[in-house]
Design an enzyme around this catalytic site. Sequence first.
Site, mmCIF file in Angstrom:
data_model
loop_
_atom_site.group_PDB
_atom_site.id
_atom_site.type_symbol
_atom_site.label_atom_id
_atom_site.label_comp_id
_atom_site.label_asym_id
_atom_site.label_seq_id
_atom_site.Cartn_x
_atom_site.Cartn_y
_atom_site.Cartn_z
ATOM 1 N N ASP A 335 1.031 -1.211 0.042
ATOM 2 C CA ASP A 335 0.258 0.061 -0.196
ATOM 3 C C ASP A 335 0.947 1.253 0.049
ATOM 4 O OD1 ASP A 335 -2.144 -1.450 0.109
ATOM 5 O OD2 ASP A 335 -2.368 -1.174 2.409
ATOM 6 N N ASP A 639 -4.986 -3.282 4.631
ATOM 7 C CA ASP A 639 -5.356 -3.038 6.180
ATOM 8 C C ASP A 639 -6.925 -3.140 6.213
ATOM 9 O OD1 ASP A 639 -6.018 -1.094 4.352
ATOM 10 O OD2 ASP A 639 -4.645 0.239 5.080
ATOM 11 N N ASP A 643 -9.404 -6.384 2.163
ATOM 12 C CA ASP A 643 -8.113 -6.801 1.705
ATOM 13 C C ASP A 643 -7.764 -8.246 2.326
ATOM 14 O OD1 ASP A 643 -7.182 -4.616 0.599
ATOM 15 O OD2 ASP A 643 -6.545 -3.708 2.410
HETATM 16 P P1 ATP Z 1 -3.491 3.037 0.117
HETATM 17 O O1 ATP Z 1 -2.358 3.871 -0.605
HETATM 18 O O2 ATP Z 1 -2.818 2.734 1.284
HETATM 19 O O3 ATP Z 1 -4.117 2.184 -0.789
HETATM 20 P P2 ATP Z 1 -4.948 5.305 -0.118
HETATM 21 O O4 ATP Z 1 -5.123 6.352 1.110
HETATM 22 O O5 ATP Z 1 -4.273 5.912 -1.406
HETATM 23 O O6 ATP Z 1 -4.353 4.044 0.482
HETATM 24 P P3 ATP Z 1 -7.729 5.023 -0.240
HETATM 25 O O7 ATP Z 1 -7.705 4.944 1.292
HETATM 26 O O8 ATP Z 1 -8.418 3.786 -0.873
HETATM 27 O O9 ATP Z 1 -6.480 4.615 -0.697
HETATM 28 O O10 ATP Z 1 -8.236 6.325 -0.820
HETATM 29 C C1 ATP Z 1 -8.525 6.497 -2.255
HETATM 30 C C2 ATP Z 1 -9.017 7.812 -2.245
HETATM 31 O O11 ATP Z 1 -10.164 7.977 -1.497
HETATM 32 C C3 ATP Z 1 -8.130 8.935 -1.946
HETATM 33 O O12 ATP Z 1 -7.116 9.278 -2.905
HETATM 34 C C4 ATP Z 1 -9.150 9.955 -1.637
HETATM 35 O O13 ATP Z 1 -9.331 10.815 -2.632
HETATM 36 C C5 ATP Z 1 -10.316 9.429 -0.997
HETATM 37 N N1 ATP Z 1 -10.447 9.148 0.523
HETATM 38 C C6 ATP Z 1 -9.370 8.907 1.063
HETATM 39 N N2 ATP Z 1 -9.633 8.975 2.492
HETATM 40 C C7 ATP Z 1 -10.844 9.554 2.355
HETATM 41 C C8 ATP Z 1 -11.963 9.977 3.531
HETATM 42 N N3 ATP Z 1 -11.774 9.656 4.829
HETATM 43 N N4 ATP Z 1 -13.042 10.518 2.950
HETATM 44 C C9 ATP Z 1 -13.512 10.558 1.820
HETATM 45 N N5 ATP Z 1 -12.432 10.321 0.858
HETATM 46 C C10 ATP Z 1 -11.265 9.723 1.051
#
Ligand code: ATP
Length: 905
Positions: A335, A639, A643
Amino acid sequence: MGNRPSEHSDRAWHELTAQQALDALHSTPGGLDSEQARVRLQQHGANRLPPPQKRGPLLRLLYQFHNVLLYLMLGAALIAALLGHWVDTAVILAAVLINVVIGFIQEGKAENALNAIRDMLSPHAMVRRDGERHEIDAEQLVPGDVVLLVSGDKVPADLRLLSVKNLLVEEAALTGESVPVEKSVAHCRQDAALGDRRCMAYSGTLVSSGQASGLVVATGADTELGRIGAMLQQVQALSTPLLRQIEQFSRWLAVIILVLALATFILGTFWHGQNPGDMFMMVVALTASAIPEGLPAIMTVILALGVQRMAGQNAIVRRLPAVETLGSVTVICSDKTGTLTRNEMTVQRVVSAERVLDVSGVGYAPEGAFHLDGQLQEPDHALLETARAAQLCNDARLQQDAHGHWRLHGDPTEGALLTLALKSGLDIQALQAQLPRSDAIPFESEHRFMATLHHDHAGQGLVYLKGAPERLLDMCASQRLADGSDAPLDADYWRRQATDLAARGLRLLALASKPAAASQRTLNFSDVETGLTLLALVGIIDPPREEAIAAVAECQQAGIRVKMITGDHAETARAIGAQLGIGIGLPAMTGAELELLDDRRLREVLPGVEVFARASPEHKLRLVQAMQDSGEVVAMTGDGVNDAPALKRADVGVAMGHKGTEAAKEAAEVVLADDNFATIAGAVREGRAIYDNLKKFILFALPTNGGQALIVIFAILFQAVLPLTPAQVLWINMVTSCTLGLALAFEPSERGLMQRAPRAPDEPLLSAFFVWRVLMVSVLIASAGIGLFLWELELGNSVESARTIAVNAVVMCEIFYLFNSRSLLGPVLSREGLLGNPAVPLTIALCLVLQLLFTYAPPLQGVFGSESMSADEWLRVLLAGVTLFVVAELEKCLVRRCGLHARPT
Ligand code: ATP
């Protein structure tokens, strides 16, 4: 209050309404206060299951005898006793006993190490106490507590559900049924079966989706799980494929030794007409010499020490076989957020329909302002509305501690938004009071947005949304202008701005709003699909971890490819990837693109892609499968609850200890206590080192037995006097494996360990090279023993003194061979090679003291029939050891030169 467990444990909670259950436990939907909780904790005890029934020490000690090799030894002792060879009987029994005691102590140590690891995995629970949400140790829960559940949680106690939202619970731990059950709050009939009690959530089951709050009705041993006496196994028993291979090997060895011994006995007595008594003692000597008694115990120690070292470096191994698999990993899929990056987020840019503002300040402290081309700007209407959305569509909390530091409780992305709201001058408390939340759709990686519904005191409704820009742009019809009015959506403008922010490596989030009817009290997906007004785009910085950059480089050197799988925007992912050294010059692939490929095509393109963006958990599963089909050994991090399938499927599933859900941890082989990518690289290094040490130990231990067996076989074949008596053989085995062999358990990892290619997963332990090495060293040891024995007889000395020399020659050869064994193929004639492991000189010193006692101490001379030796004789013994050392080093050199072994070290 004051309910004893027994009063309630038999109660049919599922038959009561939520309110009746609350009344029965003198609680409220707002939970207990901390004083009540403290009193109840004293009454009911901690919420933990009694530890599994352990075998008592005596039984554990007896269990140590349960080993084929020891059976053989006991058999030999019995026959030696029947023949009246009391000394031999006593020595054999002593050898058995020493092994059993060592096994007993080591098993205790290994178990303690695993127990400590088990404690590191203790779950947490979110409760309402004193009217506020707190995260506490699940062990602190008491009946009457109100617990909040979200997807991925493990239910921490038996709960009567008070409110549910799309709650699905997987109850396999209890009912064996793996299809998740939908829950509700309606009470059920008293005779409902466990699996049909929809209004209950039982301890140990997993929330697969949705949210709920529930009243704790039973804790610890009173829970259903406690009643069926099931202890959820967090860490597996002490065994790995390699250890099982060795166990099997021992069994085969036992059979071979038995057959050989029987054949020798029959041959000697009936063919050569020897005295059966003498022949029998020869056979006993052969049996004793060939049995590697210490092997299984010391291998377990090497493994347990390694696992303990890994835990010290934040990698908690839940299933031991993973230790071996780690060493052959060829791809690590990680991730991004929090694992490769720091997860300390700050909003750096806010893009509204009319201007692009830079935000100053770092971290969660609300110190900073808005600038346009370096000029300070006052927040306009659109920015204030953005800040309101950022604050209200948010579950995180910021708190200033006693030292003035701002601490975040919750998701860092949301924390960054709270700080943004504070920087715009918003009064958070007032706003929350003014627009209380009526309902919410929580954020999930699949749908990539979060929405909340609010009502002001006039009853006017308002929906706020935040999420990935691509997702929100499809839902919006208009955009907010600086003066507060709305204009039709200019999607191209927003896409351009999004690409620009992402190319700078910023994480993107869009914010939107929509009015709602006063009567609308719940929020569904259909309510937010259209008609929203886009407020702004924010760009959040999340810098890469310094140590992750180094770890990625280390993995790449070790022939392990690192792939990043993230939910983030493709451009953001590429930009961060480039900073980390992942996917430089390669295209990034999005989840949508991945879906267009069939399995064959996917396998073809996979080697050329290192960054996967906008990927969801199902994509992870497909990627793991495709890579495994191409012969890769895959480690995958995760996480979320979704997953879990990918983690289970991966060769090494790695879950995050901090932000990971219980569901992910349960599916994983390894849990990272610090969520850090560098820890995975460290675990791979350690996994390789442990495997190396196991191999080194086997290569060291087997020739001792081989050499001695050859000496005895020589005597039998040539009808010579035995150069080693059975008692002496056992002495050598004990001295070498208990002192010298143990040193290899402390062997540090070899330099260059992470410059080798990964080990082939199907590489057999006993390869042709291995067999050759064992044979070669066995022959060398046997030659030294027999040669010096015969020489001594030739000089006219007694059999006893010749035997003493033979014993010392074998041990001296082992001492020198220990240095050779420190590296499988690398040269050891260097400072590092000779002194790199402090345990080596220490154990050698101990071994020498034992040998001096064996040679000179009258009591030992009495038992073993040994005699004092002269300086000349010692010199010859020393020469034998040096010769073995030189020959073994020459052999390594030759193998390295000619590349006879597949993998250069
Ligand atoms: P990883 O790299 O660990 O997969 P990530 O944070 O990049 O994690 P996600 O958590 O799936 O991946 O987030 C994907 C997208 O969703 C982010 O780029 C953001 O635009 C949106 N996002 C993330 N957190 C939130 C939240 N708490 N509320 C709303 N949108 C969110």
